[in-house]
Design a protein around this motif. Structure first.
Motif, PDB file in Angstrom:
ATOM      1  N   GLN A   1       0.805  -1.214   0.000  1.00  0.00           N
ATOM      2  CA  GLN A   1       0.000   0.000   0.000  1.00  0.00           C
ATOM      3  C   GLN A   1       0.838   1.264   0.000  1.00  0.00           C
ATOM      4  O   GLN A   1       0.281   2.362   0.067  1.00  0.00           O
ATOM      5  N   LEU A   2       2.152   1.145  -0.044  1.00  0.00           N
ATOM      6  CA  LEU A   2       3.010   2.327  -0.018  1.00  0.00           C
ATOM      7  C   LEU A   2       3.436   2.677  -1.439  1.00  0.00           C
ATOM      8  O   LEU A   2       4.210   1.942  -2.063  1.00  0.00           O
ATOM      9  N   PRO A   3       2.942   3.783  -1.996  1.00  0.00           N
ATOM     10  CA  PRO A   3       3.158   4.068  -3.418  1.00  0.00           C
ATOM     11  C   PRO A   3       4.630   4.278  -3.760  1.00  0.00           C
ATOM     12  O   PRO A   3       5.346   5.002  -3.077  1.00  0.00           O
ATOM     13  N   PHE A   4       5.066   3.598  -4.802  1.00  0.00           N
ATOM     14  CA  PHE A   4       6.403   3.729  -5.378  1.00  0.00           C
ATOM     15  C   PHE A   4       7.519   3.279  -4.432  1.00  0.00           C
ATOM     16  O   PHE A   4       8.686   3.579  -4.666  1.00  0.00           O
ATOM     17  N   ALA A   5       7.176   2.534  -3.364  1.00  0.00           N
ATOM     18  CA  ALA A   5       8.218   2.059  -2.444  1.00  0.00           C
ATOM     19  C   ALA A   5       9.186   1.130  -3.173  1.00  0.00           C
ATOM     20  O   ALA A   5      10.409   1.234  -3.007  1.00  0.00           O
ATOM     21  N   GLY A   6       8.652   0.214  -3.983  1.00  0.00           N
ATOM     22  CA  GLY A   6       9.523  -0.711  -4.715  1.00  0.00           C
ATOM     23  C   GLY A   6      10.359   0.000  -5.757  1.00  0.00           C
ATOM     24  O   GLY A   6      11.534  -0.329  -5.960  1.00  0.00           O
ATOM     25  N   LEU A   7       9.779   1.001  -6.425  1.00  0.00           N
ATOM     26  CA  LEU A   7      10.521   1.735  -7.452  1.00  0.00           C
ATOM     27  C   LEU A   7      11.662   2.525  -6.814  1.00  0.00           C
ATOM     28  O   LEU A   7      12.751   2.618  -7.386  1.00  0.00           O
ATOM     29  N   HIS A   8      11.416   3.092  -5.654  1.00  0.00           N
ATOM     30  CA  HIS A   8      12.471   3.835  -4.958  1.00  0.00           C
ATOM     31  C   HIS A   8      13.635   2.905  -4.642  1.00  0.00           C
ATOM     32  O   HIS A   8      14.814   3.286  -4.764  1.00  0.00           O
ATOM     33  N   GLN A   9      13.300   1.669  -4.270  1.00  0.00           N
ATOM     34  CA  GLN A   9      14.341   0.675  -3.985  1.00  0.00           C
ATOM     35  C   GLN A   9      15.156   0.376  -5.243  1.00  0.00           C
ATOM     36  O   GLN A   9      16.387   0.262  -5.202  1.00  0.00           O
ATOM     37  N   VAL A  10      14.483   0.259  -6.384  1.00  0.00           N
ATOM     38  CA  VAL A  10      15.170  -0.032  -7.648  1.00  0.00           C
ATOM     39  C   VAL A  10      16.111   1.104  -8.028  1.00  0.00           C
ATOM     40  O   VAL A  10      17.273   0.890  -8.395  1.00  0.00           O
ATOM     41  N   LEU A  11      15.606   2.338  -7.941  1.00  0.00           N
ATOM     42  CA  LEU A  11      16.334   3.475  -8.507  1.00  0.00           C
ATOM     43  C   LEU A  11      17.315   4.125  -7.539  1.00  0.00           C
ATOM     44  O   LEU A  11      18.038   5.037  -7.945  1.00  0.00           O
ATOM     45  N   ARG A  12      17.327   3.672  -6.297  1.00  0.00           N
ATOM     46  CA  ARG A  12      18.203   4.321  -5.315  1.00  0.00           C
ATOM     47  C   ARG A  12      19.642   4.479  -5.818  1.00  0.00           C
ATOM     48  O   ARG A  12      20.235   5.554  -5.710  1.00  0.00           O
ATOM     49  N   PRO A  13      20.257   3.436  -6.429  1.00  0.00           N
ATOM     50  CA  PRO A  13      21.656   3.596  -6.862  1.00  0.00           C
ATOM     51  C   PRO A  13      21.855   4.587  -8.003  1.00  0.00           C
ATOM     52  O   PRO A  13      22.935   5.154  -8.154  1.00  0.00           O
ATOM     53  N   VAL A  14      20.818   4.794  -8.832  1.00  0.00           N
ATOM     54  CA  VAL A  14      20.984   5.674 -10.003  1.00  0.00           C
ATOM     55  C   VAL A  14      20.224   6.985  -9.850  1.00  0.00           C
ATOM     56  O   VAL A  14      20.254   7.827 -10.749  1.00  0.00           O
TER      57      VAL A  14
END
Length: 905
Positions: free
Chosen positions: A67-80
């Motif tokens: 239910q937390l929006p874009f939590a997974g995407l933030h994890q993906v993009l953190r390095p870049v």
């Protein structure tokens, strides 16, 4: 590299995809039941990527994090993410708002997707990139949507996206039909081999039972032996396999110290797996200080690992086993403690408070509603509607509960999720709603109601509700629904349609210039109200793309195709900037059909292709039918009868059982257009007769009125001239003194073509002299008819003069079969014509044509990529293929090739 027993083919496939980097990118979704080896296959990919000097980005879905929006995407993009500063401002800002790092308008999901694609493309340009999404069925939906967006565009990039999705779960990664690899059970021989490699000393009886119980599931083969050995927790025999595995893991948890079990329960409820949050919450629950050492027994039992200050469960079933085994009181304590620890993160905190709530709680309900509004501002509609629905469950006030449910339903409607809209509306309707909320419920649910769209009773119900409601904005929305029902269902200006018009006329002056009003009138009475609608269009200065869309549709319906293309073109440009691909799909569908009507194939072809792709990507099946109809019209104009029939038959199969009269009428119209081009006039007449025949499923007053010219032509050349004359007399009064532009032209065309043979030449010449400069296709068809009449009157020189003009017009428009008809007439009059040479642009795909048009506008590759929602590398690939096709070597030459052409851009 590790080997997986019984998965040699699957491992080879994944390794093969890695080998194709950087030449070609891929996306692959690995599906299968719990414990089947999806994570193990990703581990192989992770190891192989590391050995091959490839970059690795990853994310893991967690059920409590969904239910937390874009939590997974933030994890993906953190390095870049630091590279986001170099993105074009709209993309950069969209990403920052989505991650809650900046305030701003709610970003469109596809603009976030484009920003993600550009970041990944830039990273992949430095070294091939592997993106792993484990347990993607538990990723928050906005993240999964963005990854699906990237996956659909991965091929030109040195990028491999691998995601795992458990059977029985919904995920955009599966719904969008990315390439899929399904993992089945291991063969008997492979199962024996795997079991023997881990437990070589098992006695034959236990070994046989494990093989039987596991039934080829690798995780079961490795974990069930401990549960089948004598002990205090015998394994139930009749549970589903996943439940048996959970029981096996739960038995292992029960043997741990109390403090360890407490920390595991908290970790199973904590979405990000933060070690510090887990230990602090453990202190709150137990009342004493805990440390990492208290988790050591769980690490030793191979239930968790500790990685970079995070707790990672060895398998999702371990997490669910721990959580499900906890009592209600233990879960309440865990969530309550986490809510205290996460006080600085209101979105995460409120979901833990909601999970800890034992009954209605108005404060938590209000906080959840606030979280829903924040999610909407971040462009996470799915998260917002989940927050509103849960807030409704926790609200003790029935009226407040109904309002929250309707807010959730509005979000579901934006996403086009029919079943969810209906479920939420039904829940709201069961409550004590006020008059306005009841009207809002009717409006939200109307588009998803069963039954034929042209139900007069439903139209009258919508009108009555609109009259009763005090909110004029809501009244307009209700009348819009009623007007659309009139159009889709083929209801004319009489009866229910007249009531819609009367209700629209009763609205106060304050809304007289609202674009919805013009749209309503155009849907219900496009011929009779055509001049009034055009006046409203001319007086509008609204630049909002939604308003431009409605005005463009109204212009199309009344036959102002030039005005419509300008309005829809402006709407499309603004929607591209915003990333509103759902509405862009609808605009491009309308734009494609309008361009078909004026035979502007340079606009119609790319618009129809993009509309079809985007309606599929944004899950809009009704508008996908419209896109296919536009493509069918293009095929008819190009002389491709087999393609026309294939597309119209596909649309008819959907539209007929749904009683969508407008779509069924267009099916007959396009089939008739194809038949006319092939000189099959009797067939064309039969198709069009159905459109004007009351009682026929394809009967539609608007399509019938705007088909009068084609019907008249088909009738005259198939022996039905008198029927056409009678219909013409019936239709002529519809336009009144000021008919819509298109209708007036069509009436003049029909009058001319149905004149008696002795008067035909004069009638055709008079109509041509009246001015059809804005209608080149109709003008050329009249010239073709005039040339044939002159030839039959033994005036070949005069015939050849008009036939040459007609032929050249047809050739320029790309109306191939009509050009061939003109050539046949020229041959009959004594002149031979060379065959039409295909235009160079016709060698291009629809998307290549779009790229060429944008290059001619002077756009850079990155600007083109931003407009088409592709990466700039994809645009480069298109140009690499386009240049040799067109025989050019530079962008300047490409622009020069198009400089003399019209209708492009």
């Amino acid at each position: 590299m590790a080997l997986l027993v019984g998965r040699e083919r699957e491992v080879e496939l994944v390794v093969g995809l890695l080998r194709e980097l950087p030449r070609r990118g891929h996306a692959l979704v690995v599906t299968g039941e719990a414990g089947i080896g999806k994570s193990a296959l990703l581990s192989v990919a992770r190891e192989a990527a590391a050995e091959g000097d490839r970059q690795l980005l990853s994310t893991t879905g967690v059920q409590s994090e969904a239910q937390l929006p874009f939590a997974g995407l933030h994890q993906v993009l953190r390095p870049v993410f630091p590279r986001a500063a170099h993105l074009p401002p709209p993309q950069r800002d969209a990403l920052r708002v989505a991650f809650g790092l900046a305030e701003g308008p709610a970003p469109e999901l596809f603009l976030v997707g484009l920003a993600t694609l550009e970041l990944l493309s830039e990273a992949a340009a430095r070294a091939p990139l592997v993106l792993l999404a484990e347990d993607a069925h538990w990723l928050d939906r906005p993240t999964a949507e963005v990854l699906a967006f990237v996956g659909r565009r991965a091929e030109p990039e040195p990028l491999l996206l691998l995601a795992t999705v458990r059977d029985g779960y919904d995920s955009p990664l599966v719904e969008t039909r990315l390439p899929e690899l399904h993992l089945g059970r291991l063969s008997e021989a492979s199962a024996r081999s795997l079991l023997d490699s881990r437990y070589p000393a098992l006695d034959s009886g236990t070994r046989a039972r494990i093989l039987d119980e596991a039934d080829g599931n690798p995780l079961a083969l490795l974990e069930l032996p401990s549960a089948l050995t004598p002990g205090p927790h015998p394994l139930p025999a009749r549970l589903p396999l996943s439940a048996r595995l959970e029981k096996a893991f739960a038995a292992r948890v029960d043997e741990l110290p109390p403090e360890t079990r407490t920390l595991l329960r908290i970790a199973s409820a904590e979405d990000e797996g933060l070690l510090s949050a887990t230990i602090e919450a453990g202190r709150i629950v137990t009342g004493r200080a805990l440390s990492v050492a208290d988790l050591a027994p769980a690490v030793a039992a191979q239930l968790i690992t500790l990685e970079e200050s995070r707790v990672r469960f060895r398998h999702p079933l371990v997490r669910s086993a721990v959580y499900q085994a906890a009592s209600a009181a233990e879960r309440h304590a865990a969530h309550s403690a986490l809510a205290r620890v996460l006080a600085a993160d209101p979105d995460r905190q409120v979901w833990h408070r909601a999970a800890a709530a034992l009954g209605p709680d108005p404060d938590v309900a209000d906080r959840l509603a606030e979280a829903g509004h924040r999610a909407r501002r971040r462009g996470a509609t799915v998260t917002a509607l989940a927050a509103f629905e849960r807030a409704a469950e926790l609200s003790p006030d029935p009226e407040r509960r109904g309002a929250l449910l309707l807010q959730a339903a509005e979000g579901a409607a934006e996403l086009g999720r029919r079943e969810l809209v209906l479920r939420l509306v039904r829940k709201a309707d069961a409550l004590e709603l006020g008059e306005q909320e009841r009207a809002r419920s009717m409006w939200l649910g109307d588009a998803y109601q069963d039954g034929p769209p042209g139900d007069p009773a439903r139209v009258r119900e919508l009108v009555a509700t609109a009259d009763a409601v005090a909110d004029h904005d809501l009244a307009l929305n209700l009348l819009m629904s009623a007007g659309l029902r009139c159009y889709w269902g083929g209801l004319d200006r009489h009866g229910a349609g007249r009531e819609v018009l009367a209700a629209a006329d009763r609205l106060p002056p304050a809304v007289r210039h609202d674009p919805r009003l013009a749209h309503i009138r155009a849907c219900v009475a496009p011929v009779e109200r055509g001049a009034a609608v055009l006046e409203e269009l001319g007086g509008s200065a609204d630049e909002d793309p939604r308003s431009l869309h409605l005005l463009g549709l109204a212009a199309t319906l009344v036959g102002d195709y030039g005005g419509s293309l300008a309005l829809l073109g402006s709407a499309a440009a603004k929607l591209r900037e915003r990333g509103s691909l759902g509405l862009l799909a609808q605009v491009q569908m309308a734009r494609a059909w309008t361009a078909v009507e004026v035979v502007d194939l340079a606009v119609a072809v790319p618009a129809a292709d993009e509309a079809e792709r985007l309606t599929a990507e944004t899950a809009q099946p009704l508008f996908a039918l419209g896109a296919r109809m536009a493509k069918a019209g293009i095929a008819a104009l190009r002389g491709q009868p087999d393609v026309t029939e294939q597309l119209t038959a596909a649309v008819e199969r959907v539209a007929l059982p749904a009683s969508v009269a407008s779509m069924l009428a267009l099916v007959q119209y396009v089939r008739a257009l194809s038949a006319l081009g092939q000189s099959r006039h009797a067939e064309a007449y039969e198709y069009l007769r159905r459109v004007v025949e009351p009682g026929d499923p394809a009967h539609h007053h608007l399509v019938g009125a705007f088909s009068i010219a084609d019907l008249a032509e088909a009738a005259v050349y198939s022996g039905h001239r008198e029927e056409a004359v009678a219909l013409l007399r019936e239709l002529e009064p519809l336009g009144g003194r000021e008919p819509s532009p298109r209708f007036g032209v069509l009436i003049r065309y029909a009058r001319a073509i149905t004149a008696g043979d002795d008067e035909l030449g004069e009638a055709l010449e008079r109509t041509l002299d009246e001015g059809l400069a804005g209608w080149p296709f109709l003008r050329a068809r009249l010239q073709l008819a005039l040339g044939g009449w002159l030839r039959r009157r033994r005036r070949p020189a005069e015939a050849r003069s008009v036939l040459r003009v007609a032929r050249d017009t047809f050739d320029a428009l790309g109306a191939v079969p009509w050009g061939e008809r003109a050539r046949r007439e020229l041959r009959a009059s004594g002149e031979t014509s060379s065959q039409r040479a295909p235009d160079a642009l016709e060698l291009l795909t629809a998307q290549e044509l779009q790229v060429v048009q944008m290059v001619a506008e002077g756009l850079s590759n990155r600007e083109i990529a931003g407009r088409l929602y592709l990466s700039h590398r994809t645009v480069e690939s298109h140009l690499y293929r386009i240049f040799p096709k067109l025989g050019v070597t530079s962008r300047v030459q490409l622009a020069g090739l198009l400089s003399a052409r019209t209708g492009l851009g």
